[in-house]
Design an enzyme around this catalytic site. Structure first.
Site, PDB file in Angstrom:
ATOM      1  N   TYR A   1      13.066  14.862   4.410  1.00 46.35           N
ATOM      2  CA  TYR A   1      13.850  16.351   3.393  1.00 46.35           C
ATOM      3  C   TYR A   1      14.539  16.753   4.845  1.00 46.35           C
ATOM      4  O   TYR A   1      15.268  18.049   4.255  1.00 46.35           O
ATOM      5  CB  TYR A   1      12.160  17.104   3.531  1.00 46.35           C
ATOM      6  CG  TYR A   1      11.781  17.061   2.126  1.00 46.35           C
ATOM      7  CD1 TYR A   1      13.347  18.187   0.645  1.00 46.35           C
ATOM      8  CD2 TYR A   1      11.028  16.932   0.844  1.00 46.35           C
ATOM      9  CE1 TYR A   1      12.542  18.051  -0.090  1.00 46.35           C
ATOM     10  CE2 TYR A   1      11.072  16.679  -0.608  1.00 46.35           C
ATOM     11  CZ  TYR A   1      11.580  16.771  -1.000  1.00 46.35           C
ATOM     12  OH  TYR A   1      11.812  17.724  -2.198  1.00 46.35           O
TER      13      TYR A   1
ATOM     14  N   ASP B   1     -13.586  -6.467  -5.952  1.00 44.14           N
ATOM     15  CA  ASP B   1     -13.931  -7.061  -7.165  1.00 44.14           C
ATOM     16  C   ASP B   1     -13.705  -8.393  -7.704  1.00 44.14           C
ATOM     17  O   ASP B   1     -12.937  -9.057  -6.464  1.00 44.14           O
ATOM     18  CB  ASP B   1     -12.723  -5.843  -8.153  1.00 44.14           C
ATOM     19  CG  ASP B   1     -13.410  -4.482  -8.206  1.00 44.14           C
ATOM     20  OD1 ASP B   1     -14.231  -4.792  -8.235  1.00 44.14           O
ATOM     21  OD2 ASP B   1     -12.503  -3.920  -8.566  1.00 44.14           O
TER      22      ASP B   1
END
Lengths: 418, 418
Positions: B161, B299
């Protein structure tokens, strides 16, 4: 050569020379005086919040409250006893479940929240269309009962995995979990079922998390992760003058590194985007216990305002618990659409709104919680008219520390919030 | 009636009666002995890690290192001086930028990381195809120089920015930022440009964050947010025997609430999904300074293993910094594909792998970092063969606390990691 020299000087000084409005800033002491008087009026005015009971509403509303674990346990046991009587008397097995459909929702301007009306539906076991949902409801009640006995917290995902065969997908167990909250008249956190944590807090706040005392001025730059279970949060103490609610991470990091809270005593909190339940409960608790005004720093786009509205008056999905989840009277500090011109945000840092953005903005203009604040309506109208949006980060175009060194101090000095 | 009684008993005892393998658990003291000997061998074996310099590689590799702010500042100043000489001598203005394309990447099995080879490209200002990128590079260098002078941290979004007109979109400033790291030979954190924080840590660790001492046993259930800027993290002390790296929030919350780290002294850390740079740097720092073994709980699906690999040997995108970002020798504790049968995970808690899952799994089997660990290959083959995956949460089907009370203690007791 002269030109070169000028350019070099402009280059090295660029950060300071290009900070517009810095010359307007008063001394920190003067700004602190302004904040102190604001903070004290704010705490006296919010000391007696309206409740639904104070209003004479045409329709009755259903609200839940925080219950202790043992009360939840008793509530489940009485419900089961009642069901047993029902079955023994030959009336069959059915739950009476408050309806959470949008036709049963109501925005109440006096308390500035979405609430649930009192319509209920019967969920009989002996009916093909409701037998599964009734079974799921019974199973969730039994799992919650186990949580009460063990006094532990689990996530919605954990709950789902205890009986995948029955629940089939997590949307089903999640929905029934909300039903059970309504049925028992308690908040979801009272059921010891929590959502993943997301928020962080830093600044002038001391509180206890599961028995440990946390001093949020001593949490470095990373801050303290907001605990997922609000019932183990307590003993809040603070010498802050306000809570600064920040939409996004980047602005939070800037303020944490600059220790903005030491210049202007405040508590800085962010949920890093969409507000999660834990952060909403934490904000509410700060507001209630510390009686501090809450100032919000969000992007200048419809989603910034929407986020503000979720903190302020709740989401439709959890309207039954809006009294506990919402923080009344949040002030919209910035970045407001009018700031874009006021602070000369460069054109290239403004983004054009998409069709979807504009639609969302127009929809918001129809919402009661926006309508009741003429200042907000004006700002939102300006946004929709100019079709421009801007992120908090757009202020970086005036230097990385413009946010903490000029923009926010000036906002505070001018009491420029709505 | 007898049947009813049995059912009632089964119901109330269900959580404990249905916890398979609990009877195999030894006493905590015995498990602690096992861990202590593992922890001590682990710290001695990793005390002298191999570096690229120790190897005689056919191609030269480019690696960056942590530089102090003043060194970064000098590096930028010498570079600019060099460019000035170049221009004055009539050779024009151009940057020499290390190539980060995939043809310039190399997996080095000896150090178990992806590294960058030494190919460079010339980025001349006086060429239509590179004039923009050269300008962006110069601008980023000047912004970093400002950060050095001010000694502050900013996010990549902030950086973008400061000059939207030039950068056009954040991908461009982000890419050049990585180029600048490579050019200066320093890590991205040395440039004081940080990513948003995501990770949390709890357990037997004391460290300083920006000057504040943090005791992670006293962080309640929420834990401590991992600071975005590793250079302000220091003074790590710990009496832990291992680091438990957890893929997801829900498991982290379970272990934090149960204060698992007090039963088996450890440090529990999670990035809540995909590992971010801050968490990777933090893990690396713990491993290096505390010389603790790292056990991973992910997982049982290809993404769990992929996450493990990012912690372990890095991502291609930041291969130039793999020495600082990767933590060698992470052990795969669980949930492993073979655990599904071993621990009798119910069929309904296992999920069928999608086509994409299976493809990802097969791709992983071709990766060097998997191939070099025969145990991992076997597990992954099993996963692809059975076409089943499972989340850590699947263990909740044996009771909410099965993870912390049976599964993990038994894994530790049996030293069941690969």
């Amino acid at each position: 050569m002269a030109d070169k020299k000028k350019r070099r000087r402009a280059y090295s000084d660029s950060e300071d020379a290009s900070q517009p409005f810095k010359h307007l800033l008063k001394s920190d002491d003067q700004i602190l005086q302004i904040l102190k008087s604001f903070s004290s009026t704010s705490s006296s005015s919010t000391s007696k919040p309206l409740t639904l009971a104070d209003l004479s509403l045409s329709s009755t509303c259903r609200e839940v409250s925080d219950l202790s674990l043992s009360s939840v346990q008793s509530a489940i046991e009485s419900l089961v006893l009642q069901l047993t009587h029902q079955i023994l008397s030959g009336q069959g097995f059915s739950f009476t479940v408050p309806s959470r459909s949008s036709s049963n929702q109501l925005y109440v301007p006096e308390v500035d929240r979405i609430v649930l009306k009192d319509k209920c539906t019967i969920r009989p076991f002996a009916h093909i269309s409701s037998v599964r949902k009734t079974t799921i409801t019974a199973r969730i009640l039994s799992l919650i009962h186990q949580l009460c006995l063990k006094n532990i917290h689990v996530t919605k995902r954990d709950l789902f995995y205890t009986d995948v065969k029955l629940f089939q997908d997590q949307l089903q167990s999640d929905a029934v979990l909300d039903d059970v909250s309504c049925m028992l008249g308690c908040t979801r956190s009272s059921l010891n079922v929590i959502a993943a944590e997301k928020g962080v807090v830093v600044g002038r706040l001391i509180f206890s998390d599961n028995g440990d005392m946390i001093d949020c001025t001593k949490m470095g730059m990373g801050g303290k992760a907001i605990p997922p279970n609000i019932d183990r949060v307590g003993d809040m103490q603070s010498d802050a003058l306000f809570v600064l609610l920040v939409e996004k991470d980047a602005a939070y990091i800037r303020l944490a590194e600059d220790r903005f809270y030491n210049r202007f005593p405040c508590i800085i909190v962010t949920a890093k985007g969409q507000p999660d339940v834990a952060t909403r409960l934490f904000l509410k608790k700060m507001k209630t216990e510390l009686k501090l005004p809450v100032l919000a720093l969000v992007d200048s786009d419809p989603y910034g305002l929407k986020i503000l509205s979720v903190y302020g008056c709740g989401s439709k999905n959890m309207s039954y618990d809006s009294a506990n989840l919402t923080t009344p009277d949040i002030k919209w500090l910035g970045i407001r659409p009018s700031d874009l011109d006021k602070y000369n945000i460069p054109e290239q840092c403004r983004l054009p709104m998409t069709e979807q953005d504009i639609k969302t903005g127009k929809d918001l203009l129809e919402e009661e919680f926006v309508k009741k604040n003429p200042g907000w309506v004006e700002e939102l109208n300006l946004m929709v008219k100019t079709k421009q949006k801007a992120e908090i980060q757009a202020l970086s175009s005036f230097g990385f520390q413009y946010l903490s060194e000029v923009y926010l101090p000036l906002k505070l000095q001018q009491q420029d919030w709505l």
